[in-house]
Every structure is written in structure tokens, then in C-alpha cells.
Design an enzyme around this catalytic site. Sequence first.
Site, PDB file in Angstrom:
ATOM      1  N   ARG A  14       0.837  -1.208   0.000  1.00 30.29           N
ATOM      2  CA  ARG A  14       0.000   0.000   0.000  1.00 30.29           C
ATOM      3  C   ARG A  14       0.874   1.261   0.000  1.00 30.29           C
ATOM      4  O   ARG A  14       0.978   1.950  -0.999  1.00 30.29           O
ATOM      5  CB  ARG A  14      -0.955  -0.029   1.207  1.00 30.29           C
ATOM      6  CG  ARG A  14      -2.064   1.021   1.172  1.00 30.29           C
ATOM      7  CD  ARG A  14      -1.635   2.406   1.549  1.00 30.29           C
ATOM      8  NE  ARG A  14      -1.019   2.490   2.872  1.00 30.29           N
ATOM      9  CZ  ARG A  14      -0.479   3.605   3.354  1.00 30.29           C
ATOM     10  NH1 ARG A  14      -0.462   4.717   2.639  1.00 30.29           N
ATOM     11  NH2 ARG A  14       0.106   3.623   4.554  1.00 30.29           N
ATOM     12  N   HIS A 206       5.859   4.468  12.489  1.00 30.98           N
ATOM     13  CA  HIS A 206       5.834   4.366  11.024  1.00 30.98           C
ATOM     14  C   HIS A 206       6.766   5.438  10.483  1.00 30.98           C
ATOM     15  O   HIS A 206       6.388   6.594  10.305  1.00 30.98           O
ATOM     16  CB  HIS A 206       4.365   4.601  10.606  1.00 30.98           C
ATOM     17  CG  HIS A 206       4.089   4.643   9.147  1.00 30.98           C
ATOM     18  ND1 HIS A 206       3.343   3.675   8.496  1.00 30.98           N
ATOM     19  CD2 HIS A 206       4.390   5.558   8.188  1.00 30.98           C
ATOM     20  CE1 HIS A 206       3.206   3.993   7.224  1.00 30.98           C
ATOM     21  NE2 HIS A 206       3.832   5.129   7.015  1.00 30.98           N
ATOM     22  N   HIS A 208       9.247   7.041   7.707  1.00 31.05           N
ATOM     23  CA  HIS A 208       9.825   7.119   6.368  1.00 31.05           C
ATOM     24  C   HIS A 208      11.310   7.443   6.555  1.00 31.05           C
ATOM     25  O   HIS A 208      11.714   8.012   7.572  1.00 31.05           O
ATOM     26  CB  HIS A 208       9.082   8.154   5.521  1.00 31.05           C
ATOM     27  CG  HIS A 208       7.724   7.645   5.096  1.00 31.05           C
ATOM     28  ND1 HIS A 208       7.484   7.166   3.840  1.00 31.05           N
ATOM     29  CD2 HIS A 208       6.570   7.489   5.789  1.00 31.05           C
ATOM     30  CE1 HIS A 208       6.225   6.759   3.765  1.00 31.05           C
ATOM     31  NE2 HIS A 208       5.636   6.937   4.939  1.00 31.05           N
ATOM     32  N   CYS A 239       4.781   9.323  -0.126  1.00 33.26           N
ATOM     33  CA  CYS A 239       3.384   9.753  -0.055  1.00 33.26           C
ATOM     34  C   CYS A 239       3.121  10.744  -1.184  1.00 33.26           C
ATOM     35  O   CYS A 239       3.875  11.706  -1.357  1.00 33.26           O
ATOM     36  CB  CYS A 239       3.102  10.406   1.296  1.00 33.26           C
ATOM     37  SG  CYS A 239       1.412  11.029   1.409  1.00 33.26           S
ATOM     38  N   ASN A 248       9.309   4.016   3.162  1.00 35.13           N
ATOM     39  CA  ASN A 248       9.380   3.646   4.575  1.00 35.13           C
ATOM     40  C   ASN A 248      10.723   2.988   4.859  1.00 35.13           C
ATOM     41  O   ASN A 248      11.442   2.576   3.946  1.00 35.13           O
ATOM     42  CB  ASN A 248       8.287   2.630   4.917  1.00 35.13           C
ATOM     43  CG  ASN A 248       6.911   3.231   4.846  1.00 35.13           C
ATOM     44  OD1 ASN A 248       6.384   3.434   3.766  1.00 35.13           O
ATOM     45  ND2 ASN A 248       6.346   3.521   5.996  1.00 35.13           N
TER      46      ASN A 248
END
Length: 298
Positions: A14, A206, A208, A239, A248
Site C-alpha cells: 500500500r 511508522h 519514512h 506519499c 518507509n
Amino acid sequence: MYPNYVKVVEVGPRDGLQNEKSIIPLQTKITLIEQLAAAGCKYIESGSFVSPKWVPQMADSDQVFKHITRQPEVHYSALTPNLEGLRAALSSSVDEIAVFASASESFSQKNINCSIQQSLVRFQPLLDMARAHHLPVRGYVSCVLGCPYEGNISPSKVTTVCKSLLDMGCYEISLGDTIGVGTPNKTAKLLNKISEEIDLKQIAVHFHDTYGQALANVLMALQQGVAVVDSAVSGLGGCPYAQGASGNLATEDLVYMLNGMAINTGIDLHKLTQAGLSIMRALNKPTQSKVALALKNQ
Ligand code: HMG
Ligand code: MG
């Protein structure tokens, strides 16, 4: 001091693929998810039921869910920004959904076209409907360590949004360093603030890896008591609404570090690396994982 087990949430299919410019064939997405499951990933964010006008790459998420061969012990999840997304997710029999809010007003507008408060109001009926269907809901908060439009974001603002999402029924909150600007000290400061009001067992991180800080930030988060970490195989992604944000933290690099610390993830590093090299061949790009590069050259 450190947890014995870390829940790794693989977001490559995703968060990783959403930012790819050319449309990726359905079968490539299916193969990636199946290879990740075969490598032992138990939580795989496999798609996104968002507007295809906003994120064209995720337009075939229903087909992805329809055609993957599911493993019983794997949780296949998807993003849902509104009731329309939740209905699509239910039709696709997802195991878990995620709503995504922001700690920055500007990013909220750019990403989901509404204010933070409006997004929370929009999520409430979604959370109620998910509860009625016994569907677990994860909450994301973006820009927790900085925003591409506003710069610094205060830890108390992040805490307020996290608290609202938990109160509404999310079972876990993932803290997104959307543009990868955080450092270990900033991470510690944020988690200290959050821990005044929230049990860190309900928090995931999370990161990046834009500035190469992600692994150091994870280590700091583990020291603070966090035991859930998001990552993307091969360090895929970015993103679409955060210019310049890189992928990520690479799952291979995370698993290598955790293996070295005798922290269990249930993931087979060799199979994971093969899954990563396979998707990068399909995308015709070099891997962003240092560990994958090292193992490839052995
Ligand atoms: P909007 O334009 O304000 O919404 O977008 P709308 O309700 O006016 O709908 C516009 C059109 O989209 C309509 O179609 C709707 O039917 C359709 P039309 O009538 O024009 O033909 N639509 C949908 N179609 C399919 N599925 C849906 C859906 N909803 C509306 N669910 C909206 C508002 C929230 C929909 C839009 O802004 C959107 O989809 N945004 C998603 C953006 C996104 O996916 N960003 C990336 C994920 S977040 C992220 O990466 C950060 C994270 O990784 C953590 C971190 O790193 O920080 C999670
Ligand atoms: Mg992200």
C-alpha cells in the site's frame, strides 16, 4: 528493556506502491503480497479504498483482495478514508481497516481534503459501522515529527489526535513520520508526551527514511516500550501528498536489526529479501534496503 517480539506491519503493497507513477499490473501486486505472506509477514497492508482520482495506483484494490490466496494466520488490511471506502472494504472481506488523520491541518487538507476535526467527524460513523461488523480499526496520525507545509508539529497536538482516535474505537495508533525528518531525540520527546495519556502498547511507529533516521528512531521507540513497527519491503514508497518523502524503513533492514537483538518477528529474512528483489525487478528499480544489497552481493 526490549520486547521479545515485535509486530511488524508490512505496508509495502500500500504505502510502497501507492506512489509509483506507472500503473503496476494486478498480478505483480498479488505476487508481492503472496511472497510477503510466505516470508512470514503476518500483517500486510494490501491496498487502499480511496478515491481513484486521488490515488490511481490503488484503484484495483478490490481485485487485489479478490485474487490473493489468503493464509489463515495473516491479517490483510486496507486504508478506508470514509464510509464509501469501508463499504468497499467490507465487500472485499478485508481483515482490518485503517483510518488516517493528521497532526497537521495543512497536510489533512492536502491528503484528505478536510480539516482534522472534519476528518474525525467523518471517521465516527465508519468506526461505528466497523464495530458492528467486528472489524478492527487502526488509526494513523501523519506528520507527527514534522510537516511538509507547516514544519514543526507539537507533541501535544499529536497526542490530542491520537487520543481522539482511540476514544472513537481504534485499537492501535500508528505514528507517521510522513516525511522522515525525525531524529531519535525528537522521537523520545514525542513518545514521552504521548505516554502521559496513552499506554505505549497501543502505539505503533511508522518512519519514512528520507534522512536515514528510521532505524535509529525505531531503536529509540523500542527502548521507550513500543513493540509495533511499520515498514515496507525494499524501502518502497512515499506519499503522493508529501513531496520529496522517500519510502518507509525497509523491512529487510528492520528484521536484520531485530534478529541481531534476538527479538522475534516470525519473518524469514532470506525469503523476505527475495520478495523485495522480485518486486524491484518488476518495477525496474534498485532496492532501497541496505541488507538486501548486502545479501544479494554475497
Ligand atoms: P473529496 O474529493 O473531498 O471527496 O475527496 P468526495 O466525497 O467529494 O468524492 C469525490 C469523488 O471521489 C466522488 O466521485 C466519490 O464517489 C469518489 P465522483 O462523484 O466525482 O465520480 N470517492 C471514492 N471512490 C472510491 N473510494 C472511496 C471514495 N471516496 C470518494 N473511498 C477523499 C476526499 C478522502 C475521498 C480523498 O481525499 C481521498 O481519497 N484521499 C486519499 C489520499 C490518500 O490515499 N493518501 C495516501 C494515504 S495516507 C499516507 O500515505 C500516510 C500514511 O502512510 C502514514 C504516514 O506516512 O504518515 C498512512
Ligand atoms: Mg506512510
